[in-house]
Design a protein around this motif. Structure first.
Motif: not given
Length: 369
Positions: A85-89, A223-226
Motif C-alpha cells: 500500500r502507498a502512504l498518504l501523509l 483505497r490504495r493509500f494508507n
C-alpha cells in the motif's frame, strides 16, 4: 561560449538532499543493521525508524532526530511502506509532511529525488510518461523518444516515488495513479509494452488539510493509500525543540554568522504562534482571536532564522525581540485589516500584560507603528 552544468555538487548545493546531508548516519546505521530488510530496502524498518527519531548507536555514533513527534505515527508510516500500500501523509501546513516524506525515501531507497510537485497545472505526463516530440516526429514512437516520469523511474528502479500536494492535482491526473498502485505496472500503449515495478517500489504522497474540497481523492484512489495524519506538535517543548534544531541546521547550511540560538525568543515565538492557533493563552485564562494564516512550525523556523540574520548582520550578534518582531507580524498579518485587528488585540491584552514581555511588546509596537 560557456555552459552551466545542470548537476550541482552536494557540497555547494544550497540545500543538499537528505541522503547527501545525512550520508554518514545512513552508512553507520546500515553497518549495524542486522534486522530483516524488505526487498529493495537499504535499511530495515527498525533502522529507518531510528534514523527518523534519532538514537545513539553502540559505537557512540549519534543519529540526530529528523522528526520530533509520535513514535507510533512514524512506525505506522514505515510499516505501510513495507507492504503493497502507498502512504498518504495528511496534515495542516507546517506539520513536516514534506520533510518526513523526503527522509523516508532517503532511508528506504537512498534517493529522495523522484518527486512530482502537484499543482492545478500538473499534467498526466508528470505521473505517467511523456515524449521527446522532436524524436517522436522524426522516428515515431520508440523507447528512445519516451520521457519517463519520476513515478515510472521509481517503478523501474524499485525505488520510492514522491508526490507533493496530491489533492492540488486535477482529478483525472490523480486517477492515472490507480493502475500504478493496483497493478504495479504502467502500460505504454504506444509501444505495446508495460513497465513493471521492481521490488522496493512504492509511493509517498502528501496532502494539505486546508485543501479539502479542491480536488478530493476518488474513493478508488483513496483505497490504495494508507493515510497517516501528522498532528501539530503536542507540546510547546516539542515545538521549541523542532524550531531550535531546524534553525541550527539552516544556519549551518546558509553559512550565517554565528549567533547563539536565543532560547528565550524561540520560546516566545512558539508561544505566540500556539496561542493564536488555539485561540486561548497557554494558561487557559484568556481567549484570543485567531488570524487567517496557519502560523505553522515551519513559519516559526522562518521567523527565527530571519531574526538571526538580522542580529548577525545588523545587530550586536545576539537574538533580541526587535529581530523577530517584524517576522512575527509578517506571519500573523496576512490580511492587513482583519489580521491587523487580531494582532493588535493580542499585543494589548496578552503581550502587554505578560511578565517579562515588555521588550517584546515594545518591539512589536514599533514595527506596527
Amino acid at each position: 561560449m560557456t555552459t552551466t552544468a545542470l548537476s550541482t555538487d552536494s557540497a555547494s548545493a544550497l540545500r543538499p538532499h537528505a541522503e547527501q546531508t545525512y550520508a554518514a548516519e545512513l552508512e553507520a546505521l546500515a553497518k549495524v543493521d542486522d534486522r530483516q530488510r524488505p526487498p529493495g530496502w537499504q535499511l530495515s524498518p527498525w533502522a529507518v525508524t531510528r534514523y527518523l527519531l534519532g538514537t545513539t548507536l553502540d559505537d557512540g555514533t549519534e543519529i540526530t532526530p529528523k522528526y520530533i513527534g509520535s513514535r507510533r505515527v512514524v512506525e505506522i508510516a514505515v510499516a505501510t511502506l513495507a507492504t503493497d500500500r502507498a502512504l498518504l501523509l495528511i496534515g495542516v501546513p507546517g506539520t513536516a509532511k514534506t520533510w518526513l516524506s523526503e527522509h523516508l525515501a532517503a532511508a528506504i531507497a537512498g534517493d529522495s529525488t523522484l518527486l512530482v510537485q502537484g499543482t492545478a497545472g500538473t499534467s498526466e505526463e508528470a505521473v505517467r510518461y511523456g515524449w521527446n516530440y522532436a524524436r517522436l516526429l522524426a522516428e515515431g514512437p520508440s523507447e528512445a523518444a519516451l520521457v519517463p516520469s519520476p513515478i515510472m523511474n521509481a517503478m523501474s528502479r524499485g525505488s520510492i516515488g514522491r508526490i507533493e500536494e496530491l489533492t492540488r492535482m486535477p482529478s483525472d491526473v490523480q486517477d492515472g495513479l490507480i493502475t500504478v498502485l493496483s497493478e504495479k505496472a504502467l502500460p505504454v500503449a504506444e509501444l505495446g509494452v508495460e513497465v513493471q515495478a521492481r521490488r522496493g517500489f512504492n509511493i509517498i504522497a502528501t496532502a494539505n488539510d486546508r485543501d479539502r474540497g479542491v480536488n478530493d481523492l476518488s474513493s478508488a484512489l483513496r483505497r490504495r493509500f494508507n493515510t497517516v495524519v501528522l498532528p501539530v506538535p503536542d507540546s510547546a517543548e516539542d515545538e521549541v525543540r523542532i524550531v531550535t534544531q531546524r534553525v541550527e541546521q539552516l544556519g549551518r547550511s546558509l553559512e550565517l554568522p554565528e549567533v547563539p540560538a536565543g532560547l528565550t525568543e524561540i520560546q516566545r515565538v512558539v508561544t505566540v504562534f500556539r496561542e493564536l492557533r488555539s485561540g486561548v493563552t497557554e494558561d487557559n485564562t484568556t481567549k484570543v482571536k485567531s488570524p487567517s494564516g496557519t502560523l505553522s512550525t515551519a513559519e516559526a523556523i522562518s521567523v527565527i532564522t530571519n531574526g538571526i540574520a538580522l542580529a548577525a548582520h545588523f545587530g550586536d550578534g545576539e537574538l533580541r525581540p526587535a529581530d523577530v518582531a517584524a517576522g512575527i507580524q509578517g506571519a500573523v498579518v496576512q490580511d492587513r485589516v482583519a489580521d491587523g485587528v487580531v494582532w493588535r488585540e493580542y499585543l494589548e491584552t496578552v503581550a502587554r500584560e505578560r511578565e517579562g514581555w515588555n521588550d517584546f511588546y515594545q518591539a512589536c509596537r514599533e514595527v506596527g507603528a
